[in-house]
Design an enzyme around this catalytic site. Structure first.
Site, PDB file in Angstrom:
ATOM      1  N   GLU A  53      64.555  86.533   0.847  1.00 39.09           N
ATOM      2  CA  GLU A  53      63.663  86.852  -0.266  1.00 39.09           C
ATOM      3  C   GLU A  53      62.224  86.428   0.086  1.00 39.09           C
ATOM      4  O   GLU A  53      62.023  85.337   0.623  1.00 39.09           O
ATOM      5  CB  GLU A  53      64.158  86.119  -1.522  1.00 39.09           C
ATOM      6  CG  GLU A  53      65.536  86.618  -1.955  1.00 39.09           C
ATOM      7  CD  GLU A  53      66.346  85.580  -2.723  1.00 39.09           C
ATOM      8  OE1 GLU A  53      65.773  84.598  -3.197  1.00 39.09           O
ATOM      9  OE2 GLU A  53      67.582  85.752  -2.806  1.00 39.09           O
ATOM     10  N   SER A 111      69.739  88.715  -3.580  1.00 41.05           N
ATOM     11  CA  SER A 111      71.169  88.963  -3.388  1.00 41.05           C
ATOM     12  C   SER A 111      71.661  88.004  -2.318  1.00 41.05           C
ATOM     13  O   SER A 111      71.861  88.379  -1.162  1.00 41.05           O
ATOM     14  CB  SER A 111      71.398  90.406  -2.907  1.00 41.05           C
ATOM     15  OG  SER A 111      70.903  91.352  -3.812  1.00 41.05           O
ATOM     16  N   GLU A 112      71.837  86.752  -2.713  1.00 45.39           N
ATOM     17  CA  GLU A 112      72.203  85.747  -1.693  1.00 45.39           C
ATOM     18  C   GLU A 112      73.489  86.114  -0.978  1.00 45.39           C
ATOM     19  O   GLU A 112      73.626  85.912   0.230  1.00 45.39           O
ATOM     20  CB  GLU A 112      72.313  84.352  -2.327  1.00 45.39           C
ATOM     21  CG  GLU A 112      70.970  83.684  -2.615  1.00 45.39           C
ATOM     22  CD  GLU A 112      70.311  84.153  -3.893  1.00 45.39           C
ATOM     23  OE1 GLU A 112      70.967  84.909  -4.650  1.00 45.39           O
ATOM     24  OE2 GLU A 112      69.146  83.783  -4.143  1.00 45.39           O
ATOM     25  N   ALA A 119      68.557  75.558  -1.409  1.00 46.81           N
ATOM     26  CA  ALA A 119      69.950  75.221  -1.121  1.00 46.81           C
ATOM     27  C   ALA A 119      70.800  75.340  -2.388  1.00 46.81           C
ATOM     28  O   ALA A 119      72.009  75.582  -2.310  1.00 46.81           O
ATOM     29  CB  ALA A 119      70.051  73.814  -0.547  1.00 46.81           C
ATOM     30  N   ASP A 120      70.154  75.176  -3.544  1.00 48.12           N
ATOM     31  CA  ASP A 120      70.890  75.299  -4.807  1.00 48.12           C
ATOM     32  C   ASP A 120      71.510  76.683  -4.966  1.00 48.12           C
ATOM     33  O   ASP A 120      72.396  76.872  -5.792  1.00 48.12           O
ATOM     34  CB  ASP A 120      69.931  75.050  -5.975  1.00 48.12           C
ATOM     35  CG  ASP A 120      69.127  73.784  -5.789  1.00 48.12           C
ATOM     36  OD1 ASP A 120      69.450  72.778  -6.437  1.00 48.12           O
ATOM     37  OD2 ASP A 120      68.204  73.787  -4.955  1.00 48.12           O
ATOM     38  N   ILE A 171      73.177  78.216  -2.710  1.00 47.85           N
ATOM     39  CA  ILE A 171      74.334  78.348  -1.817  1.00 47.85           C
ATOM     40  C   ILE A 171      75.541  78.871  -2.587  1.00 47.85           C
ATOM     41  O   ILE A 171      76.323  79.678  -2.079  1.00 47.85           O
ATOM     42  CB  ILE A 171      74.637  76.983  -1.153  1.00 47.85           C
ATOM     43  CG1 ILE A 171      73.633  76.729  -0.018  1.00 47.85           C
ATOM     44  CG2 ILE A 171      76.071  76.917  -0.632  1.00 47.85           C
ATOM     45  CD1 ILE A 171      73.681  75.313   0.542  1.00 47.85           C
ATOM     46  N   HIS A 225      67.181  73.042  -8.712  1.00 48.21           N
ATOM     47  CA  HIS A 225      66.283  73.427  -7.619  1.00 48.21           C
ATOM     48  C   HIS A 225      65.947  72.256  -6.698  1.00 48.21           C
ATOM     49  O   HIS A 225      64.985  72.340  -5.954  1.00 48.21           O
ATOM     50  CB  HIS A 225      64.975  73.992  -8.190  1.00 48.21           C
ATOM     51  CG  HIS A 225      64.985  75.477  -8.381  1.00 48.21           C
ATOM     52  ND1 HIS A 225      65.790  76.096  -9.295  1.00 48.21           N
ATOM     53  CD2 HIS A 225      64.297  76.481  -7.776  1.00 48.21           C
ATOM     54  CE1 HIS A 225      65.574  77.402  -9.258  1.00 48.21           C
ATOM     55  NE2 HIS A 225      64.679  77.664  -8.327  1.00 48.21           N
TER      56      HIS A 225
END
Lengths: 76, 819
Positions: B499, B529-530, B554-555, B557, B597
């Site tokens: 992103e 769209s992780e 990382a949040d 994940i 976050h």
């Protein structure tokens, strides 16, 4: 006199370098017009004139570093 | 570079009506005589034979599960058997229209998909290619085993090779296609174009999309087929993948020959049931699965509903979609309706459907129906089909006899090598330093931001010893950028996405300036769209690319949980090393942004076997570890602390070298020497630990500060050696203490350094509650004073200092209360 301030540009950013003055002292500026390009460790950013008037005084010249909240110039 | 596409309010806000393309439902009406004239009798009989092979193969598995026997052969098969009896028309029809160099990525009900693709590749492939494939797999050993046990030459040998390698894999034998590490739901064999089947519903969608990206960039001709069931349309990652494959930028921003929607066909084998939930009518909003294509892009993904009980209808549709994909008009979607006449699994009591419904579908059995067409047209006779059925049964029986024989298909001998499976997690391979001609669109000097790096001081300490402004010296962010620029410039296989990665330069500026010198097909903005970001990275790497992708925080994940935990981490081992996944997953650990976050989730990633995990804290280590990560043939997750991006190099005496170098993954580093206590830090905890060491020195306590740098792998030797000198260990990290990697390190050192320890090690992490807002962060993440208090309190009580922190709680009481 309206000061041109270094805004808070990011969470961990404390200072910015004046990359380029887009206006010279004595120039007439309109509110919202880009007047200076500043660079942080993370990004380059064009600051808009906070007011209309004449760029009276450049306080921080190109290539120098200012801290968040510092006055870069004055518009009057 | 500013955005090239103007969002024009006059256009955006003008009234209009959206129209959707009409979506054809069962439009296939070609007379059989025409199909016969076009295809010839032999290929039609071959298609029937392939369906019979799949049916016989699955009925054999069903028999083993239900009775422990297949004919006279007794065998106890303990693994799963998700059978597709009744769906053979869909699988064989698709394979009929695919070339040997097209790739399929299977669903979790994938035996038929795999066999159909393999049988078609053997039927249509060049015999010399087949010989080379068999000679190339496991040094030709499987081919030789099959030739001895089952015989055959040319295509017949290749079919025996396919059936034996597949069944041996399902029975977890060492000479199965995937060394027994895949099993029923994960077996695959890329040389026949059969890429991994997937036990996670819908998971192939994103992986196939990433492989399609690689095929486009590599100039390969073939398409990718993402097999999934109708139930997969309830999975978010499937929609993410369909959108990713449809991104407008492929047409608006990407330059030839890389432009156009991705060549991926989303092939939904729609058997009307997602295990026991009825899709149309109960668990889905769509009435026809193909309708969802209209929600994805203006061409409705060229969606169609086709009759999966007729392989010719399926082949017709797949051939037309394949042609569109090769023209750059992908992706495409097919809703292939058919009926699973067997249970979902062998424990299925059919409680969710009636006997009457099952009976209604009997005339639509694809084998009965296709046999009828062939007999009615005079292509063959009932007797001819029975003879074919008999030959197939004999062949399957012969394969089974061979595979259940441990002399021919030996079980995986874990006892002989207890770490056999462990050794498959990583190849530990790495590429040479990329040094070819630049693949950038222009010289690095074209970018003002990259030019600026060259003017910065390499050392973060000035001549007066004071720290230099991050505007004037290379920062941790710059170190990451430099390593990435080198790899991007000299390795055309490497592609980066995430992103805001392009014009913005990544949310935290690591890619700043790269858009000036990299075309869109090397660096592009991904949708939010992780799951698709990680899944496509996996597919891209699986198909021969090298992937550099980013999760902004990382949040997030969790948004890519399956893709990281079940796909990225596992495919190397599940392929017994046949697949390599050179993927670097960058993710930042936030700061001052509160509970969703700012979490350090390193323990979550380190817990999953199969992922290398690094967390650099200095510019020198960041540059060297990023270079190692980008060179690694194993997947690496790189954690980056937002609090450290602006750190300049104050510890490495000579600063950050301008030239390329690597820091080995897995080796902790002593950042300050001391004799009284070892303080092992993870990530940003290094800096409060260094500050604490100054305070402790004033108290007469010399702390040795060891920066873990890497979590997986981890060489304990430097830590144990340090503890042998100091007798004390404090592990500091910003992760919640419960289940953290700091606890793992402390436990391991306790076990292996017990004789040297004068007291139990202490773990200082974040408490087991949410990360609070910015003003409260110092009460949450360990500060220098917390470290001083931990060292003096636990190890040197005679030098105890006045408490400055807030950590005056009873850990056992908190645990009792779940916090």
């Amino acid at each position: 006199m309206t000061p041109v301030l270094v805004p808070q540009l990011g969470n961990e950013i404390t200072e910015a370098e004046v990359a380029e003055w887009l206006k010279a002292e004595g120039d007439t500026v309109d509110q919202g017009e880009p007047i200076v390009s500043i660079s942080t460790t993370k990004m380059t950013f064009e600051l808009d004139a906070p007011a209309s008037g004449t760029l009276q005084k450049i306080i921080v010249p190109e290539g120098e570093i200012a801290e968040v909240g510092d006055t870069l110039a004055e518009i009057g | 570079m500013p955005r090239q596409i103007v969002v024009d309010p006059d256009q955006a806000l003008a009234p209009t009506r959206l129209t959707m393309p009409a979506i054809a439902v069962h439009a296939y009406d070609r007379p059989f005589a025409e199909e016969r004239a076009a295809r010839g009798d032999a290929p039609l009989m071959e298609a029937l034979r392939h369906m019979l092979v799949i049916r016989a193969f699955e009925e054999m598995l069903s028999s083993f599960k239900a009775t422990g026997r297949h004919g006279e052969i007794a065998y106890t098969y303990k693994g799963p058997a998700h059978l597709s009896i009744g769906q053979e028309g869909a699988a064989v029809g698709a394979a009929l229209a695919l070339a040997p160099n097209d790739f399929i990525f299977g669903s979790h009900r994938s035996h038929g998909e795999f066999l159909a693709k393999g049988l078609a590749a053997i039927a249509n492939g060049d015999e010399a290619d087949l010989d080379a494939i068999m000679a190339g797999h496991d040094g030709g050993r499987l081919r030789d085993t099959v030739a001895r046990a089952l015989g055959g030459e040319g295509r017949a040998l290749a079919e025996n090779f396919l059936l034996f390698g597949f069944l041996a894999e399902i029975f977890m034998r060492s000479n199965g296609f995937n060394g027994g590490m895949g099993g029923s739901m994960h077996a695959f064999f890329p040389p026949f174009g059969a890429y991994p089947n997937n036990a996670i519903v819908g998971a192939s969608a994103g992986i196939a999309t990433g492989a399609a990206l690689r095929r486009r960039l590599a100039g390969e001709d073939g398409i990718c087929v993402a097999h999934a069931g109708d139930g997969a349309t309830g999975c978010g990652p499937v929609f993410e993948a369909m959108n990713f494959a449809s991104m407008a930028q492929f047409d608006t921003l990407w330059q030839p020959p890389y432009d156009g929607g991705l060549p991926v066909l989303f092939f939904f084998t729609n058997n009307f049931y997602a295990m026991g939930g009825q899709t149309a009518g109960e668990t889905m909003g769509w009435d026809r699965l193909s309708r969802i294509g209209a929600g994805v892009n203006a061409s409705a993904m060229h969606a169609e509903t086709v009759d999966g009980t007729n392989p010719l209808a399926v082949a017709d549709a797949v051939a037309r979609k394949r042609a569109l994909l090769r023209e750059g008009k992908g992706p495409a979607l097919l809703d292939v309706e058919c009926y699973r006449s067997c249970g979902h699994s062998t424990t299925d009591a059919n409680a969710y459907r009636s006997r009457e419904e099952i009976a209604l579908w009997e005339p639509h059995d694809p084998i009965a129906r296709f046999s009828g067409m062939l007999v009615d047209a005079g292509v063959t006779s009932e007797a001819g089909i029975e003879a074919m059925r008999g030959e197939v049964a004999e062949r399957i029986a012969a394969v089974v006899r061979a595979v259940v024989d441990p002399k021919i298909a030996p079980p995986v001998d874990v006892a002989a090598n207890p770490v056999l499976i462990g050794q498959m997690m990583f190849s530990h391979g790495q590429i040479d330093v990329p040094s070819g001609p630049s693949t950038l669109a222009g010289p690095v000097e074209d970018s003002a931001a990259l030019r600026k790096l060259g003017r910065k001081a390499r050392n973060g300490r000035g001549e007066d010893g004071a720290s230099v402004s991050p505007m004037r010296a290379i920062t941790l962010r710059d170190g990451l950028t430099e390593a990435i620029v080198h790899h991007m410039a000299h390795d055309g296989r490497l592609v980066a996405w995430g992103e805001e990665c392009r014009e913005w330069g990544g949310a935290f500026g690591v890619y700043r300036g790269l858009a000036d010198v990299l075309p869109h097909h090397r660096l592009f903005n991904a949708p939010i769209s992780e799951a698709a970001i990680v899944a496509t990275a996996i597919g891209h790497a699986m198909a021969g690319g090298r992937s550099l992708v980013e999760l902004m925080y990382a949040d997030f994940i969790g948004r890519a949980g399956d893709e990281i935990f079940n796909q990225l981490a596992k495919w190397q081992a599940m392929s017994a090393g046949m697949l390599q996944l050179p993927v670097v997953l960058r993710t930042s650990v936030g700061s001052k942004y509160g509970a969703q976050h700012s979490q350090d989730l390193t323990a979550l990633i380190a817990h999953i076997p199969g992922l290398k995990v690094v967390y650099p804290a200095t510019p020198f280590d960041a540059k060297g570890l990023m270079a190692s990560a980008l060179s690694s043939n194993d997947p690496v997750v790189v954690f980056e602390s937002q609090r450290l991006y602006d750190k300049v190099e104050t510890l490495a005496g000579d600063g950050v070298p301008a030239d390329y170098y690597r820091v080995p993954i897995g080796l902790p580093d002593i950042k300050r020497h001391g004799r009284d206590v070892t303080v092992l830090t993870i990530g940003p905890s290094l800096y409060p630990a260094l500050d604490a060491a100054e305070e402790l020195a004033a108290l007469g306590i010399e702390a040795e500060i060891v920066d873990a740098r890497t979590l997986v792998p981890f060489d304990h030797a430097p830590v144990l050696a340090s503890v042998a000198r100091t007798g004390h260990l404090l592990v500091v990290s910003e992760a919640c203490e419960r289940g953290s990697f700091a606890q793992t390190l402390a436990a391991t050192v306790t076990r292996h350094g017990f004789a040297d320890l004068k007291a139990a090690p202490v773990v200082l992490g974040a408490p087991n509650w949410i990360v609070p807002g910015a003003d409260m962060e110092t009460t949450y993440f360990p500060q220098a004073h917390d470290i001083v208090e931990a060292v003096t309190g636990a190890f040197h009580p005679e030098r105890k200092v006045n408490r400055r922190g807030v950590r005056s709680w009873d850990a056992l009481d908190l645990a009792r209360r779940g916090i």
